[in-house]
Design an enzyme around this catalytic site. Structure first.
Site, PDB file in Angstrom:
ATOM      1  CB  THR A 109      -0.935  -0.019   1.228  1.00  0.00           C
ATOM      2  OG1 THR A 109      -1.713  -1.221   1.171  1.00  0.00           O
ATOM      3  CG2 THR A 109      -1.849   1.182   1.262  1.00  0.00           C
ATOM      4  CB  SER A 112       3.853  -6.434  -0.312  1.00  0.00           C
ATOM      5  OG  SER A 112       3.386  -6.545   1.004  1.00  0.00           O
ATOM      6  CG  HIS A 145       2.123  -9.613   3.598  1.00  0.00           C
ATOM      7  ND1 HIS A 145       0.818 -10.029   3.572  1.00  0.00           N
ATOM      8  CD2 HIS A 145       2.115  -8.363   3.083  1.00  0.00           C
ATOM      9  CE1 HIS A 145       0.049  -9.057   3.072  1.00  0.00           C
ATOM     10  NE2 HIS A 145       0.820  -8.037   2.774  1.00  0.00           N
ATOM     11  CB  CYS A 158      -7.700  -4.756   1.202  1.00  0.00           C
ATOM     12  SG  CYS A 158      -6.065  -5.426   1.197  1.00  0.00           S
TER      13      CYS A 158
END
Ligand code: PLP
Length: 384
Positions: free
Chosen positions: A71, A198, A200, A327
């Protein structure tokens, strides 16, 4: 034992990655900005990690900036590009992640840009011809198009888009959060100006990621504070997380070919098992095994079934999948809605990782079939 099939939301941390992170949580916990030996050791770990990530993208360490994840990377890339290049128009699609769409909508509401959305067909495909005609004659343009879609696994042709961007002098940001580790990015060839990772999503820790910037000087700090990350991203570095991100990217790229063919075999087994049910549709390109992201399969079950609580049934059986992007929580998916006017309440996203097994997939198929049999009988659907 539970079966985790929500790997597009997040993946489990690999134990090898954790082993590399652990010393930086305990013994080597110093702040990398401290000038004493312990601080310098932490600094060394951060810079070595930056170098590892850079090498995996065929670039140098000065193009890599650590962030808190996808993000932040998307926000930073978009806002930097708008600011540094005096962008007036942003071309994007309705299928982007909210990290992109909401950043663009805010910039439009603030009067900075005008958003132009590419159309997509019922499979979620965009048209390069339309992109070409939108670019033609428009100056100060940013293209923001993801590589792999997190809900329907569609892949955008990054090289062709980068080629068009270069031809028209446009800036190109690509949200590569789902595809880093599954595809190689050679930043010395045709490549977006900004790539986002990202950790993860590829068996690294949560809350850490990176941004690749072709022009590092274009980056604008969106967090005010100290001078970390060469003044572009304030805040004490997440040293163990950064070490974990580098270890995870190294690991996933080292075993990429083997990894991809294993993921495809899992996805194919689920496609074959579910195809036997009537009125099943696979969304977007997700069932196109060689032309989609290997980790994601999006399935829509019959719209005529008024009672649909398969997700809860799977959950009760210890099988964790999702209705769409994590999300978006419980709200319906903007991606599935963009594909057709039909309701998307009967859609489930299954997403895989190297830790899943064929026997887990077989169990999922059995649970789904057992769930549908009585419903099909009631609603006069023909079971195969
Ligand atoms: N972009 C895409 C395509 C994603 O799938 C996600 C996470 O699901 C993000 C951005 C946001 O990443 P993060 O959770 O690291 O902030």
């Amino acid at each position: 034992m539970s079966i985790y099939l929500d790997n597009a939301a997040t993946t489990p941390l690999s134990s090898e990655v954790f082993t590399k992170m652990e010393p930086f949580l305990f013994n080597s916990f110093a702040n990398p900005s401290s000038t004493h030996t312990a601080g310098r050791n932490a600094r060394y770990a951060v810079e070595l990690s930056r170098k590892i990530i850079a090498e995996n993208l065929n670039t140098t360490a000065d193009h890599i900036f650590f962030t808190s994840g996808g993000t932040e990377g998307d926000n930073m890339a978009i806002l930097s590009a708008i600011h540094a290049n005096k962008i007036k128009v942003v071309i994007t699609s309705r299928l982007e992640h909210h990290a992109v769409l909401n950043t663009l909508r805010k910039a439009e509401n603030d009067g900075l840009i005008l958003i132009k959305y590419l159309d997509n067909d019922a499979q979620g495909r965009i048209s390069l011809t339309q992109l070409n005609s939108l670019l033609d004659g428009t100056d100060q343009v940013l293209i923001s198009l993801m590589h792999a879609n997190n809900e329907i696994a569609n892949l955008n042709p990054l090289e062709e888009i980068a080629d068009l961007a270069e031809h028209y002098g446009a800036i190109f940001h690509s949200d590569t959060v789902q595809s880093i580790g599954h595809y190689h990015y050679d930043t010395r060839l045709l490549c977006p100006d900004y790539l986002v990772g990202s950790a993860h999503k590829f068996h690294g820790p949560k809350g850490v990621g990176f941004l690749y910037a072709k022009q590092p000087e274009s980056l604008k700090s969106i967090i005010n504070g100290g001078s970390q990350e060469r003044g572009k991203r304030a805040g004490t570095e997440n040293v163990s997380g950064i070490v974990g991100a580098a270890a995870a990217i190294q690991d996933i790229y080292q075993n990429q070919a083997e990894h991809e063919s294993y993921l495809k075999s899992l996805k194919l087994a689920l496609i074959n098992g579910l195809s036997a049910l009537p009125e099943i549709t696979f969304n977007g390109e997700s069932a196109n095994i060689n032309e989609s992201l290997s980790t994601v399969l999006s399935v829509s079950f019959p719209q005529s079934l008024t009672e649909f609580n398969l997700l809860e049934t799977l959950d009760a059986a210890g099988i964790y999948a999702s209705g769409g992007s994590a999300c978006s929580g419980n709200s319906s998916s903007h991606v599935i809605s963009s594909l057709s006017a039909l309701s998307n309440k009967n859609t489930i996203r299954f997403s895989f990782s190297k830790y899943n097994t064929i026997s887990e997939i077989e169990k999922v198929i059995t649970v789904v079939k057992n769930y549908f049999q009585p419903l099909y009988n009631q609603s006069n659907l023909q079971s195969a």
